[in-house]
Structure formats: structure tokens, C-alpha cells
Scaffold this motif. Sequence first.
Motif, PDB file in Angstrom:
ATOM      1  N   THR A  80       0.821  -1.218   0.000  1.00 17.71           N
ATOM      2  CA  THR A  80       0.000   0.000   0.000  1.00 17.71           C
ATOM      3  C   THR A  80       0.854   1.267   0.000  1.00 17.71           C
ATOM      4  N   GLU A  81       2.153   1.118  -0.239  1.00 16.56           N
ATOM      5  CA  GLU A  81       3.102   2.240  -0.306  1.00 16.56           C
ATOM      6  C   GLU A  81       3.304   2.895   1.059  1.00 16.56           C
ATOM      7  N   GLU A  82       3.219   2.102   2.116  1.00 22.00           N
ATOM      8  CA  GLU A  82       3.536   2.577   3.459  1.00 22.00           C
ATOM      9  C   GLU A  82       4.687   1.738   4.004  1.00 22.00           C
ATOM     10  N   GLY A 212      -1.993   0.907  -3.367  1.00 21.47           N
ATOM     11  CA  GLY A 212      -0.587   1.098  -3.678  1.00 21.47           C
ATOM     12  C   GLY A 212      -0.355   1.717  -5.041  1.00 21.47           C
ATOM     13  N   LYS A 215      -3.851   5.746  -4.544  1.00 22.50           N
ATOM     14  CA  LYS A 215      -4.766   5.772  -3.403  1.00 22.50           C
ATOM     15  C   LYS A 215      -5.962   6.688  -3.657  1.00 22.50           C
ATOM     16  N   SER A 276       7.383  -4.115  -4.357  1.00 24.35           N
ATOM     17  CA  SER A 276       7.870  -2.809  -4.785  1.00 24.35           C
ATOM     18  C   SER A 276       7.785  -1.813  -3.641  1.00 24.35           C
ATOM     19  N   PHE A 278       7.565   1.180  -4.014  1.00 27.39           N
ATOM     20  CA  PHE A 278       6.644   2.220  -4.464  1.00 27.39           C
ATOM     21  C   PHE A 278       5.187   1.759  -4.403  1.00 27.39           C
ATOM     22  N   GLY A 279       4.951   0.547  -3.905  1.00 24.36           N
ATOM     23  CA  GLY A 279       3.596   0.044  -3.719  1.00 24.36           C
ATOM     24  C   GLY A 279       3.000  -0.561  -4.961  1.00 24.36           C
TER      25      GLY A 279
END
Length: 354
Positions: A80-82, A212, A215, A276, A278-279
Motif C-alpha cells: 500500500t506504499e507505506e 498502492g 490511493k 515494490s 513504491f507500492g
Amino acid sequence: MTATASETRATRTYTAHAQPAWRRALLTRETAVIVLLMIVIAVALAVVPNFDSPLTVTYLLRDIAPILLIALPMTLIIITEEIDLSVASIVGLSSVMTGILTEAGWPFAVAAITAVLVGAVAGAINGFLITVVGLPSLAVTIGTLALFRGIAVGLLGTTAITEFPEFWTDLAKDNIPGTPIPGIMIPFMVLAVAFGVLLHFTPFGRSLYAIGLNKEAAAFSGIDVGRTKFLLFLMSGTVSGFAGVYFTLLYSNARGDNATGMELSVIAAVLLGGVSIFGGRGALHGVIAGVLLIGILGSALRLAGITSDIINVITGVLLVLSVVSASLLAWLRRRRISAIGKKKGRSATPVESP
């Protein structure tokens, strides 16, 4: 002559699904990691003394068990890019709570459950600050990394608690009967199946990839982005709390500095496994292979007499190469699709699918 709208508009090409199914299944970063893992195992069996002994397998799996556990929710978070940098501090805090409550006379099962709940509360704090207050996860978890570690060290100082019920320490160290595989692999496999089904076979899992990738688009499609991320950090804290209880029993030691630096091993394994940073991309089987690859490589090198500093360098090089190779492959794919689009007289915009 005026071009038609269909000829002039950008073509959106979903590169993964434009390929045959066998290529989508086999020609992936996850497959590459699994192949590399098998090569490392084969070489280690051939040249490293005692690598094939049952004792080596037992100690290897015991040592990487906490990393395997924490990597499960970390995979979902990074998709989720977190990111969650506080997991090792939660392990230390859970370990300290286990020791303090046991020493205070609580039944160990109650003390362990309470320690896991403390981990869940820590994860909920992260989730609240990120999803409700709106702070970036990198900044929040750097702060709570120091906060939770400070609480753990403050509660015990420089002392350590080493007395735990023998039944529970034996349970943590025992193997599955008739095998060199530690018993902790049973709860890990249960959790791995649960997380795998959740990520790859449910709408919730598909929503993680959507978040991701974009959002804002995910929110417009009806996904509750805040609630979803909050649940992920809650899961991360809970699993880290459980890993802290196991860590305490495995080494019969509750200290505030337990598991220091483990978050780096977890994140390295997740990224090496094909997720990744970067999500929007990743698979759980690749992450498990990544953890095993780092663990087996480290174990083989130690048995071969290589120092820990050199092992860290090799692990770092592998991680950098995995990140660079992913970016390079994506760049080459975009160049190829752009060239095909120009040849056909229209632009092509590649869209990565998870």
C-alpha cells in the motif's frame, strides 16, 4: 486528413496481461528469487561442511522465525506504499511486558496474551497517527521506533529477566516430532496461509494493490483507504507482539534491547522477495523465499567461516540489486512499449498491474 479519436488517443497497455499465462506465472521476480534460493541451497549442500545437518536446519528456522512472522503483515503494508519501522521495537516492548508480568506472578499464558495485546495497541497507535492524523508512515514509525524502544528499556533498565516456566520455553524450542523443523513453523504456516488468502484471493487484498497503485483512485472507487491502512498497522503490531513472546521464550531472556535492528532484516527480505517499495506490486510466496534466501545465505556463510560484516555487505548488495533491477526492468518495458506505439503511429502508456 484528420485522425479519428480512436487513432489519436493514448493506448493503455496492461503489460503483464498482454503476455501468455505461462510467462506471467514463471517470468517474475518472485520466480527469480525462488530459483536463486534453490541455487544457494544446492551450492551450500555441495561445499559447506555440516550445512545438511538437522541441527543446522533447526537453528536456521528458529532464528528466522520472528522475521518470517513479521514479514507477513509488512508485505501488505509496503504494497500500500507505506512502511512500518517500529516492528522490532514492538518485539522488544512485548518481550519486556512478558518478562515483567511473568515475574509479577501472572500465569504465563495470561502474560503472553497481554503482551500480544500491548503489541496490538502499539500498532493501533501507528495506524491512528497515519490514517486519522494524516502523518506519513515513515516519520510516524521512526518516532514510535524510538518511543516503544525507550519504554521497553525504561521499564527494565539494563537488567534482564531470565526465569520463565520450563513448559513454555521447551514448547518454543521443541521440534515437530520426527523432524528437525521447529514447532513455531506451525503457527507461521497457519498465518502464512491466512495472509496469503487475504492478499491474493479476497477483495480486501485487491484493494491493497489498488491503494498502492493510486490511493486517490482507490478512494473514488469506494475503498476506505484509511480504515484499510489502520487494520494493516494493527495486524503488524499484533504479529510483532506475538513474535516478541516467541523471541523471549526462545532465548529465555526479556530485555529492552531485544530484536534491535530486526526491522531492517524484515524490510530487506520483503523488498528482495519482489515487493515494490513504491507500492502496488508483490506476492507473499516471493517474500517467504526472500526471508529464506537471506537466512540460508547467512547460515551457509557463517558455517564457511565468513565474518558477520562480510555477510551484511553481501545482503546489502543483494537488496540494492533487487531494487535496481526492478527499476531497470520497468524502464526497459516502458521503452519497448513506447517504441511499439511509435511504430504504429500512436503513443502507448504502460500500466503495471499487480
